[in-house]
Design an enzyme around this catalytic site. Sequence first.
Site, mmCIF file in Angstrom:
data_model
loop_
_atom_site.group_PDB
_atom_site.id
_atom_site.type_symbol
_atom_site.label_atom_id
_atom_site.label_comp_id
_atom_site.label_asym_id
_atom_site.label_seq_id
_atom_site.Cartn_x
_atom_site.Cartn_y
_atom_site.Cartn_z
ATOM 1 N N SER A 100 10.603 80.054 -14.760
ATOM 2 C CA SER A 100 9.599 80.480 -13.792
ATOM 3 C C SER A 100 8.386 79.570 -13.930
ATOM 4 C CB SER A 100 9.194 81.934 -14.042
ATOM 5 O OG SER A 100 8.205 82.350 -13.130
ATOM 6 N N LYS B 72 12.383 78.841 -10.411
ATOM 7 C CA LYS B 72 11.591 79.787 -9.616
ATOM 8 C C LYS B 72 10.173 79.242 -9.477
ATOM 9 C CE LYS B 72 10.101 83.967 -11.116
ATOM 10 N NZ LYS B 72 10.182 85.429 -11.411
ATOM 11 N N LYS C 77 6.344 79.945 -7.973
ATOM 12 C CA LYS C 77 5.404 80.934 -7.460
ATOM 13 C C LYS C 77 4.760 80.406 -6.183
ATOM 14 C CE LYS C 77 5.605 83.923 -10.959
ATOM 15 N NZ LYS C 77 5.907 85.365 -10.835
ATOM 16 N N ASP D 143 8.768 83.055 -5.473
ATOM 17 C CA ASP D 143 8.268 84.372 -5.893
ATOM 18 C C ASP D 143 6.856 84.550 -5.350
ATOM 19 O OD1 ASP D 143 7.647 86.739 -7.072
ATOM 20 O OD2 ASP D 143 7.715 86.020 -9.134
ATOM 21 N N GLU E 189 11.260 86.443 -3.639
ATOM 22 C CA GLU E 189 11.024 87.653 -4.428
ATOM 23 C C GLU E 189 9.726 88.337 -4.009
ATOM 24 O OE1 GLU E 189 10.778 88.936 -9.167
ATOM 25 O OE2 GLU E 189 10.935 86.829 -8.597
ATOM 26 N N ASP F 126 11.156 93.424 -6.583
ATOM 27 C CA ASP F 126 10.690 93.444 -7.966
ATOM 28 C C ASP F 126 9.749 94.626 -8.146
ATOM 29 O OD1 ASP F 126 9.429 93.012 -10.414
ATOM 30 O OD2 ASP F 126 8.744 90.999 -9.983
ATOM 31 N N LYS G 228 13.394 94.424 -14.404
ATOM 32 C CA LYS G 228 12.519 94.233 -15.554
ATOM 33 C C LYS G 228 12.530 95.528 -16.349
ATOM 34 C CE LYS G 228 9.475 90.762 -13.489
ATOM 35 N NZ LYS G 228 8.184 90.531 -12.800
ATOM 36 N N GLY H 174 11.129 88.192 -16.125
ATOM 37 C CA GLY H 174 10.335 88.052 -17.340
ATOM 38 C C GLY H 174 8.890 88.461 -17.127
#
Length: 369
Positions: free
Chosen positions: A136, A162, A164, A189, A214, A239, A263, A291
């Site tokens: 990530s 991934k 952001k 994400d 996400e 999520d 998670k 995570g």
Amino acid sequence: MEIQHIILRHVKMDLLQPFTTSLGTEYDKEFILVEIQSKTGISGWAESVASPDPLYKEETIKTNWHIMEEFLIPLLFKQPIGHPDEVSERFSHIRGNYMAKSALEGAIWDLYAKERGIPLARALGGTKEKIDVGISIGIQESVDQLLKVIERYVQEGYKRIKVKIQPGWDVDVIREVRKHFPHIPLMADANSAYTLRDADHLMALDEFNLTMIEQPLSHDDIIDHAELQAKLKTPICLDESIHSVEDVRKAIKLGSCKVINIKIGRVGGLTEAKKIHDLCQAHGIPVWCGGMLESGVGRAHNIAITTLPNFILPGDTAASSRYWQQDIIDPEVTVDNGVITVPDAPGIGYEPNRDRIRERTLYSKLYKM
């Protein structure tokens, strides 16, 4: 299992580099480390993923400590525990506070596995000996910097990247990433940074063959996500909206997503995570483990749950060296060409290093019956 005592520790660890998302920037990681020792002298370990500030979810370190101390720990001392699944039942009348519940339940799971001399993964019903993992990557200062970071992790063999995103750092950024890395498994994400008014803009991501986007919309939404998913070719992964197997049932029925991020802390523990895994498997919805910048203790729990069969997509459980100068477990979590070998030692499979934990502990308290 009869509990001898419980120790809560407020721990602080410095991150190797800042980690930026649409929610803000983290420079260090503060968390509650839980140790539960049984009358056999064996300790089970876990950690709360709550942060000092209520940004990702409403829980914080202080609220977690209060809920554990005043409500949850007394329930654990009430009577012996036969199986870890009993913990979530014992906590069920306490509303919410999923991260607090998860931390105590996780330590019970570790203790249970250790007392039986089996790995936590096997205690959970996991079957994998190796798991694929991704990385990530937070929001960077520039696209060029992002591309350099991606290049490093692609060369290290991580199975999924991934990135952001947030308004102003999204479509054009992903376009550049795809231009330079046309074939890597790539996802975006959003951490709830958009609304339905951005649907047309988000549809522009469809051309980049992302494995998923996400949580693009509100942290507590499954209705608008269903409307957005009907417009997008890109699978939506939920999520922040998911706290329980019941949330998942509703999301599946509404068509709110095509992927679920599990998670452990967000859903209240390993028992609920297993239930979500099983329901998603029955409906053909792949899951993966997200995570929360965990230390090695929390990272070990993520590894264990990822051994269940429907964890099809690579999770966020990168190597310890990705985040820490020195982790608080021995050995540290290592990744070899995007793969983690699941430890076969009893419990979480890694030994908490008490000296390093002591050095990083800001405050601790012991609880006895």
